[in-house]
Design an enzyme around this catalytic site. Structure first.
Site, PDB file in Angstrom:
ATOM      1  CG  ASN A  22      -0.262  -0.220   2.513  1.00  0.00           C
ATOM      2  OD1 ASN A  22       0.579   0.809   2.726  1.00  0.00           O
ATOM      3  ND2 ASN A  22      -0.517  -1.049   3.335  1.00  0.00           N
ATOM      4  NE  ARG A  23      -0.803   6.501  -2.839  1.00  0.00           N
ATOM      5  CZ  ARG A  23      -1.310   7.785  -2.606  1.00  0.00           C
ATOM      6  NH1 ARG A  23      -2.629   8.141  -2.733  1.00  0.00           N
ATOM      7  NH2 ARG A  23      -0.722   8.998  -2.815  1.00  0.00           N
TER       8      ARG A  23
END
Ligand code: C5P
Length: 208
Positions: A22-23
């Site tokens: 994820n970011r």
């Protein structure tokens, strides 16, 4: 006090060269570790794969996957009084990790995923007198989700933000958060640097 912090994403391998993640960049969790160390606490930082330097005076344990992060938290928890869970743990992992790189022509476009354990929920029985702090990064107004997570994960404080707000969320130096407490109290902070948010959080923890 002894403070344990988790930060960054986890990375869940598909094969030796591919993963899902994820970011999260780890900036908020690293800022919490730094602020806690600056306030004189003894800090252990369990970090997922991020490219950030270790804050001065902080003991760092690097992990990659959610299962490795859970094992590290279980190992480090007995020695801590405060656990700040700022990591963006991947909710799912591939059911299997192929031992060699998957060839395009053997893939059928379907990736089977299994859920990762929720670290906070898993260690909840070990909580004792410890203080647990969570984070809730939401897309949209975070109150409902934050209060649900506060209750379901047995937290003493949750730091919630709407990651779609300008200046908040991933890979930026600032954050605009609201602190939610189990007694229904809440404190909305203005747009601050992540370091200032972390300092405010550490002040709050000292008075919990
Ligand atoms: O992902 P979610 O919004 O549920 O995260 C809320 C809190 O739960 C965060 O503090 C996060 O670090 C923690 N969490 C966890 N284990 C997971 C997922 C999230 O401890 N598998």
């Amino acid at each position: 006090m002894n403070v344990l912090v988790t930060a960054g994403p986890t990375r869940e391998p598909i094969d030796p060269v591919r993963f899902i993640s994820n970011r999260s960049t780890g900036k908020m969790g690293f800022a919490v570790a730094q602020a806690a160390a600056e306030a004189g606490h003894s800090v252990t930082l369990i970090a997922g794969p991020v490219s950030l330097p270790t804050p001065p005076g902080v003991r760092r344990v690097d992990v990659t996957t959610a299962l490795e992060m859970l094992a590290a938290v279980e190992r480090e928890l007995p020695a801590c009084e405060i656990y700040v869970s700022a990591a963006a743990v991947a909710d799912w992992r591939p059911e299997t990790c192929a031992p060699t790189k998957l060839k395009k022509n053997v893939m059928d476009g379907v990736l089977r995923l299994v859920p990762n354990p929720d670290i906070l929920k898993t260690i909840r029985p070990l909580k004792g007198a410890r203080r647990f702090v969570g984070f809730a990064a939401e897309t949209g107004e975070p109150t409902a989700e934050a209060t649900r997570k506060l209750r379901e994960k047995g937290l003493d404080l949750i730091v919630a933000n709407d990651v779609t707000t300008p200046g908040a969320g991933f890979a930026v130096e600032t954050n605009r958060v609201t602190l939610f407490f189990p007694d229904g109290r809440r404190e909305a902070l203005p747009l601050l640097s992540k370091h200032e948010v972390a300092q405010r959080l550490i002040e709050c923890l000292q008075s919990l």
